[in-house]
Enzyme design. Structure first.
Site, short mmCIF file in Angstrom:
data_model
loop_
_atom_site.label_atom_id
_atom_site.label_comp_id
_atom_site.label_asym_id
_atom_site.label_seq_id
_atom_site.Cartn_x
_atom_site.Cartn_y
_atom_site.Cartn_z
N GLU A 117 -47.95 125.02 10.49
CA GLU A 117 -46.50 124.94 10.73
C GLU A 117 -46.22 125.42 12.14
OE1 GLU A 117 -44.47 127.08 7.63
OE2 GLU A 117 -44.61 125.39 6.26
N HIS A 237 -31.72 127.84 9.70
CA HIS A 237 -32.71 126.76 9.62
C HIS A 237 -32.08 125.52 10.25
CE1 HIS A 237 -35.67 123.95 8.20
NE2 HIS A 237 -36.40 124.96 7.74
N ARG A 283 -37.85 127.91 15.79
CA ARG A 283 -36.74 127.54 14.90
C ARG A 283 -35.37 127.82 15.52
NH1 ARG A 283 -37.65 129.27 8.69
NH2 ARG A 283 -39.20 127.64 8.76
N HIS A 342 -30.34 130.90 6.64
CA HIS A 342 -31.54 130.68 5.84
C HIS A 342 -32.24 131.98 5.46
CE1 HIS A 342 -35.02 128.44 4.46
NE2 HIS A 342 -35.82 129.01 5.34
N ARG A 377 -38.13 135.17 12.24
CA ARG A 377 -39.28 135.14 11.32
C ARG A 377 -40.14 133.88 11.51
NH1 ARG A 377 -39.99 132.53 6.52
NH2 ARG A 377 -37.84 131.83 6.66
#
Ligand code: SIN
Length: 526
Positions: A117, A237, A283, A342, A377
């Site tokens: 990822e 997100h 992100r 998120h 994160r």
């Protein structure tokens, strides 16, 4: 709904997501009471997780690499010892989950399959059927919990207050959520409380979290005097599915990992001009770019037509079914997306054993702030953090237990009145809209002060014995922490302070008393 037990075991876990259930299983055979604000299996973000769990198990990988990626993603404020501890204990926790029966994906030789990822330097994510990790992990844990006689579950009761006596946690107050006015309240005596009550996404209008994740645990602990850390850091997100569905269904980042593109309404791939990693940029950067396209009126879409293309349905069954619910066929249509609240990197400050600054209170999962995530994160580290800390907390409580034999009564008794009112629903919806607008992807002092005055006005009219009070307290903590951080770092972006400041590269810590004092200063100054 489960029958209400007569007595408490003394160890009470609030929340039945991954963090709560894993702690309860790890504490077995010590008797524990788990209290859940919804029927077990519902109302917890864990079951909705589409990513997987990160663990440095594959050949050529090492916990040090995983810790390094975690530290880099956290934008300068990750607690490095905690990141290494989490990465080092990940393989053992994956073994635990396999023992509980989690059917992680395998390769052709039957070995665990690892996917990669964004911002992970190695393929190290274990998944289940592509995007079903959260659901399948929860199914396995619920089955294990049902076969564990030491675990008593109280379903459909929401905790709303932590009771302290002589500097130590002594009980928990909760109300029956099936009672429309919430007048049926109980007091559960406890010498150990583990808050595993989830995050704060429900405070925002656009969120991937269930409505139960509305900062209740954060507010309860803060009201009881616990220190709150890094509250300003809320991860948005980039690809919640836009539309009328609330909460907003997630279109997993793994889609972009498989080649899906982000385009605007004019068909332009806007991420190419924003970051060298384009769709796979960190992100927070992708979330801000998506937000800018929407603000500019061009909107933003995930284009999955070429990749994963016709494999979509088999590779991402959960996202596929969400798209169908929203009237979209992702093999032919663009998926409209919107940044959605998120994950809360901040929370109740805890140490390497989940201990908070209050005696008798431990925290696990998203409600906790262990320092593992910093300002941003890393994907697939949240379920991991929950498992690692659940095991550590169980060990710590089990060590403490023999010295804490309670002589006092353990009876669960009816308690003082509490209020849940229909008119509060409107206020909460209004507040959620303002939180997304002013405490969302892009923040500024003027916007934050605007919403702070709104929260203040509602608190002036309200009282502590109501459901909305904890929501207002949690919102105030995030707003004031965001006002105090006069820089941009990770997921916290201030348009009035767009750059990171080296001298501010540290975590933030506040008590509720400090938050209230600072609020009054901000409210007084124009
Ligand atoms: C995702 O699948 O995009 C979310 C995973 C995560 O938040 O860790």
């Amino acid at each position: 709904m489960s029958k209400l037990p007569q007595t408490s075991s003394g160890i009470v876990i609030v929340g039945a997501g991954l963090a709560g259930l894993f702690t309860a299983l790890k504490l077995s055979p010590l008797p524990v009471t788990v209290i859940a604000a919804a029927p077990i299996g519902r109302g917890a973000s864990s079951a909705w997780a589409q990513g997987g769990i990160a663990a440095a198990i594959s050949r050529g990988d090492a916990p040090e690499n995983h810790a390094r990626d975690t530290i880099d993603a956290g934008a300068g404020i990750v607690d490095e010892k905690i990141a290494l501890l989490m990465a080092s204990e990940a393989p053992e926790r994956i073994k635990d989950l396999l023992r509980y029966g989690v059917p992680f994906d395998r390769d052709l030789e039957g070995k665990l399959a690892f996917s990669r990822e964004a911002a992970h330097s190695q393929p190290r994510i274990v998944r289940v059927k592509g995007d079903m990790a959260g659901r399948k992990i929860m199914e396995a844990l619920i089955a294990a919990v049902r076969q564990t006689p030491s675990i008593t579950i109280i379903e459909s009761y929401a905790a709303h207050e932590l009771i302290m006596a002589d500097g130590q946690v002594s009980a928990l107050e909760a109300h029956d959520i099936t009672d429309a006015k919430a007048t049926s309240t109980i007091r559960i005596p406890a010498w150990a409380v583990v808050l595993a009550s989830g995050g704060v996404g429900g405070l925002f209008k656009v969120t991937t979290n269930p409505p139960q994740a509305c900062g209740n645990g954060l507010a309860m602990a803060a009201r009881a005097g616990a220190i709150i850390a890094d509250a300003e850091f809320v991860q948005f997100h980039p690809t919640g599915i836009a539309g009328d569905i609330d909460p907003s269904p997630l279109a997993t980042e793994a889609l972009r990992g498989e080649g899906a593109l982000l385009v605007n309404g004019e068909g332009e791939r806007f991420m190419v001009d924003v970051h060298e990693d384009a769709e796979l940029a960190p992100r927070d950067i992708v979330a801000r770019a998506v937000f800018s396209e929407i603000e500019a009126g061009r909107n933003a879409f995930l284009d999955c037509r070429k990749k994963p293309g016709t494999d979509f349905k088999t590779k991402f069954p959960q996202v596929y079914s969400y798209c169908v619910q929203a009237g979209i066929n992702p093999e032919n249509d663009l998926i409209p997306v919107v940044p959605s609240a998120h994950y809360h990197m901040g929370g109740i400050l805890c140490d390497a054993f989940g201990r908070t600054t209050l005696n008798g209170l431990w925290v696990c999962g998203e409600v906790a702030s262990s320092g593992a995530h910093g300002a941003n994160r890393l994907a697939s580290n949240s379920l991991l953090e929950a498992c690692v800390f659940a095991a550590r907390i169980a060990e710590d409580i089990a060590t403490t237990a023999p010295h804490r034999i309670q002589t006092g009564a353990r009876k669960i008794l009816p308690s003082k009145p509490f209020r849940r009112a229909d008119e509060d629903f409107e206020t909460i919806q209004h507040l959620r809209t303002l939180m997304s607008k002013f405490t969302g992807v892009i923040r500024s002092q003027s916007g934050l002060k605007r919403i702070l005055s709104e929260v203040e006005a509602h608190q002036q009219q309200g009282n502590e014995s109501s459901q909305i009070w904890n929501i207002l307290v949690a919102a105030r903590i995030i707003i004031v922490a965001a006002l105090e951080r006069c820089e941009s770092r990770g997921a916290h972006f201030r348009s009035d302070f767009p750059e990171p400041q080296t001298q501010l590269a540290h975590r933030s810590y506040f008590t509720l008393k400090q938050i209230n004092e600072l609020s009054h200063v901000y409210l007084k100054t124009p």
